[in-house]
Write a protein that holds these residues in place. Sequence first.
Motif, PDB file in Angstrom:
ATOM      1  N   SER A 220       0.845  -1.192   0.000  1.00  0.00           N
ATOM      2  CA  SER A 220       0.000   0.000   0.000  1.00  0.00           C
ATOM      3  C   SER A 220       0.879   1.240   0.000  1.00  0.00           C
ATOM      4  CB  SER A 220      -0.909   0.011   1.230  1.00  0.00           C
ATOM      5  OG  SER A 220      -1.820  -1.075   1.198  1.00  0.00           O
ATOM      6  N   VAL A 221       0.593   2.146  -0.913  1.00  0.00           N
ATOM      7  CA  VAL A 221       1.281   3.436  -0.971  1.00  0.00           C
ATOM      8  C   VAL A 221       0.323   4.465  -0.381  1.00  0.00           C
ATOM      9  CG1 VAL A 221       2.313   5.181  -2.461  1.00  0.00           C
ATOM     10  CG2 VAL A 221       2.591   2.744  -3.003  1.00  0.00           C
ATOM     11  N   PHE A 222       0.712   5.027   0.751  1.00  0.00           N
ATOM     12  CA  PHE A 222      -0.207   5.883   1.496  1.00  0.00           C
ATOM     13  C   PHE A 222      -0.252   7.295   0.916  1.00  0.00           C
ATOM     14  CE2 PHE A 222       1.239   2.652   4.615  1.00  0.00           C
ATOM     15  CZ  PHE A 222       0.013   2.027   4.796  1.00  0.00           C
ATOM     16  N   GLY A 223      -1.037   7.440  -0.142  1.00  0.00           N
ATOM     17  CA  GLY A 223      -1.256   8.753  -0.738  1.00  0.00           C
ATOM     18  C   GLY A 223      -0.382   9.008  -1.946  1.00  0.00           C
ATOM     19  N   ASP A 224      -1.012   9.520  -3.025  1.00  0.00           N
ATOM     20  CA  ASP A 224      -0.255   9.959  -4.198  1.00  0.00           C
ATOM     21  C   ASP A 224      -0.544  11.422  -4.503  1.00  0.00           C
ATOM     22  OD1 ASP A 224      -2.863   9.807  -5.109  1.00  0.00           O
ATOM     23  OD2 ASP A 224      -2.382   8.654  -6.914  1.00  0.00           O
ATOM     24  N   ASP A 225      -1.004  12.140  -3.463  1.00  0.00           N
ATOM     25  CA  ASP A 225      -1.339  13.553  -3.614  1.00  0.00           C
ATOM     26  C   ASP A 225      -0.512  14.437  -2.688  1.00  0.00           C
ATOM     27  OD1 ASP A 225      -2.488  12.585  -1.291  1.00  0.00           O
ATOM     28  OD2 ASP A 225      -4.417  13.600  -1.580  1.00  0.00           O
ATOM     29  N   TRP A 226       0.639  13.933  -2.260  1.00  0.00           N
ATOM     30  CA  TRP A 226       1.549  14.746  -1.456  1.00  0.00           C
ATOM     31  C   TRP A 226       2.233  15.780  -2.368  1.00  0.00           C
ATOM     32  CZ3 TRP A 226       1.348  14.245   3.673  1.00  0.00           C
ATOM     33  CH2 TRP A 226       0.931  13.038   4.224  1.00  0.00           C
ATOM     34  N   PRO A 227       2.638  16.909  -1.821  1.00  0.00           N
ATOM     35  CA  PRO A 227       3.321  17.926  -2.638  1.00  0.00           C
ATOM     36  C   PRO A 227       4.770  17.540  -2.913  1.00  0.00           C
ATOM     37  CG  PRO A 227       3.146  18.685  -0.367  1.00  0.00           C
ATOM     38  CD  PRO A 227       2.365  17.401  -0.450  1.00  0.00           C
ATOM     39  N   THR A 228       4.944  16.437  -3.678  1.00  0.00           N
ATOM     40  CA  THR A 228       6.265  15.951  -4.068  1.00  0.00           C
ATOM     41  C   THR A 228       6.270  15.724  -5.572  1.00  0.00           C
ATOM     42  OG1 THR A 228       5.671  13.625  -3.749  1.00  0.00           O
ATOM     43  CG2 THR A 228       6.548  14.803  -1.831  1.00  0.00           C
ATOM     44  N   HIS A 229       7.411  15.367  -6.148  1.00  0.00           N
ATOM     45  CA  HIS A 229       7.523  15.292  -7.601  1.00  0.00           C
ATOM     46  C   HIS A 229       6.660  14.197  -8.210  1.00  0.00           C
ATOM     47  CE1 HIS A 229      10.603  12.472  -6.110  1.00  0.00           C
ATOM     48  NE2 HIS A 229      10.398  11.802  -7.233  1.00  0.00           N
ATOM     49  N   ASP A 230       6.356  13.125  -7.463  1.00  0.00           N
ATOM     50  CA  ASP A 230       5.459  12.101  -8.023  1.00  0.00           C
ATOM     51  C   ASP A 230       4.236  11.857  -7.146  1.00  0.00           C
ATOM     52  OD1 ASP A 230       6.383  10.549  -5.918  1.00  0.00           O
ATOM     53  OD2 ASP A 230       7.540   9.178  -7.159  1.00  0.00           O
ATOM     54  N   GLY A 231       4.028  12.716  -6.160  1.00  0.00           N
ATOM     55  CA  GLY A 231       2.849  12.625  -5.314  1.00  0.00           C
ATOM     56  C   GLY A 231       2.961  11.683  -4.136  1.00  0.00           C
ATOM     57  N   THR A 232       4.059  10.906  -4.066  1.00  0.00           N
ATOM     58  CA  THR A 232       4.226   9.994  -2.936  1.00  0.00           C
ATOM     59  C   THR A 232       5.271  10.549  -1.973  1.00  0.00           C
ATOM     60  OG1 THR A 232       5.926   8.620  -4.028  1.00  0.00           O
ATOM     61  CG2 THR A 232       3.612   8.043  -4.404  1.00  0.00           C
ATOM     62  N   GLY A 233       5.205  10.074  -0.738  1.00  0.00           N
ATOM     63  CA  GLY A 233       6.087  10.584   0.297  1.00  0.00           C
ATOM     64  C   GLY A 233       7.554  10.373  -0.015  1.00  0.00           C
ATOM     65  N   VAL A 234       8.363  11.352   0.322  1.00  0.00           N
ATOM     66  CA  VAL A 234       9.809  11.301   0.068  1.00  0.00           C
ATOM     67  C   VAL A 234      10.537  11.183   1.404  1.00  0.00           C
ATOM     68  CG1 VAL A 234      11.802  12.596  -0.772  1.00  0.00           C
ATOM     69  CG2 VAL A 234       9.672  12.583  -2.087  1.00  0.00           C
ATOM     70  N   ARG A 235      11.466  10.224   1.455  1.00  0.00           N
ATOM     71  CA  ARG A 235      12.226   9.988   2.677  1.00  0.00           C
ATOM     72  C   ARG A 235      13.719   9.872   2.357  1.00  0.00           C
ATOM     73  NH1 ARG A 235       7.992  11.377   4.003  1.00  0.00           N
ATOM     74  NH2 ARG A 235       6.536  10.451   5.501  1.00  0.00           N
ATOM     75  N   ASP A 236      14.497  10.080   3.394  1.00  0.00           N
ATOM     76  CA  ASP A 236      15.955   9.974   3.331  1.00  0.00           C
ATOM     77  C   ASP A 236      16.317   8.615   3.917  1.00  0.00           C
ATOM     78  OD1 ASP A 236      18.710  10.180   3.793  1.00  0.00           O
ATOM     79  OD2 ASP A 236      18.598  12.307   4.282  1.00  0.00           O
ATOM     80  N   TYR A 237      16.570   7.631   3.040  1.00  0.00           N
ATOM     81  CA  TYR A 237      16.882   6.276   3.491  1.00  0.00           C
ATOM     82  C   TYR A 237      18.379   6.137   3.746  1.00  0.00           C
ATOM     83  CZ  TYR A 237      12.144   5.255   1.992  1.00  0.00           C
ATOM     84  OH  TYR A 237      10.774   5.282   1.845  1.00  0.00           O
ATOM     85  N   ILE A 238      18.711   5.432   4.822  1.00  0.00           N
ATOM     86  CA  ILE A 238      20.109   5.218   5.188  1.00  0.00           C
ATOM     87  C   ILE A 238      20.304   3.740   5.510  1.00  0.00           C
ATOM     88  CG2 ILE A 238      19.574   5.936   7.571  1.00  0.00           C
ATOM     89  CD1 ILE A 238      22.500   6.841   7.849  1.00  0.00           C
TER      90      ILE A 238
END
Length: 342
Positions: A220-238
């Motif tokens: 499940s992708v929680f939302g595709d209407d976020w204010p990001t370049h493809d609408g999905t949440g952006v995170r800093d993965y480490i």
Amino acid sequence: MSLPWTILVTGGAGFIGSHTCVELLDYGYEVVVVDNHANSSPEALARVQKVAGRPLAAVYTIDVRDRAALTEVFERHPVDAVIHFAAHKAVGESVELPIDYYDNNVGGTTALLAVMNAHGVHRLVFSSSCSLYGNAERIPITEQSPAAPTNPYASTKWMCEQVLTDVCRHRPDLQAFSLRYFNPVGAHPSALLGEDPLGIPSNVMPYLAQVAIGRREKISVFGDDWPTHDGTGVRDYIHVMDVAEGHRIALEHLDEVRGVRALNLATGVGTSVLELVAAFRRASGRPIPYEITARRPGDVARLIADPGEIERAWGWRATRTLDQMCGDVWRFQLDNPVGYQA
């Protein structure tokens, strides 16, 4: 003080805790683990010792809120420093169970600090979270960005940092780092250690791996209407091994700090959920079905760090790439199709 220090690791059987235990053993530390296995497996600690080729000094199945049991641990071992991972960590679950989260996360931290104080232990590395920044107004996020937690989990981490700050005012001997993680993922390159949550995973990477291996139907992708370049949440993965390395290096610098100092532990690179799905598809060579669902309560659009302060302070930075993160997770999943249960 020269090595070997004896390090108490709370939550040492968990995802980040187990990888950090390997890192500490590799560098000559004596490691004592306490874990109640609420969301971890004792098998992880058996594998820690196999990977490191060295035994843990001791393992105790206790809850850090149990001050009497924790006191016995400190009385049996000459603890030089503590790394405190033990906590509930699921954003969505925290919205449903806020009392449990405050009781466990904040209560566990205050109990630990009380027992440390009673035994003259004054070095601590605290497991914090980037989630306490909330909907940050400026990206990338620095350590000076204001805290604005949007869910109970994040609030507990911020509250623990406030507790540490207040304790340091009254205990000038306390030396602490609060490491604010930005989405740890990955697995040990041996494929013996990885993220194996009990029940349904609350984090995206182990869920992706279980979809790829066929344990789950889709992600499940929680939302595709976020204010990001493809609408999905952006995170800093480490990568979790960068996180583990960061904790070991934090121990080396504890005697330089007075009071508590917060530092971001991150790469500074943002990846959207759909980009992560594509990266895992490349790593696994498997289809990753997904569906767009409603936004998850307490989530935010973007969390990307400025990791510059930790590099300036220690001359260290995270180096492992997103492809390495996905590749290591996939190898762990292939070798452990049902996790540590096999």
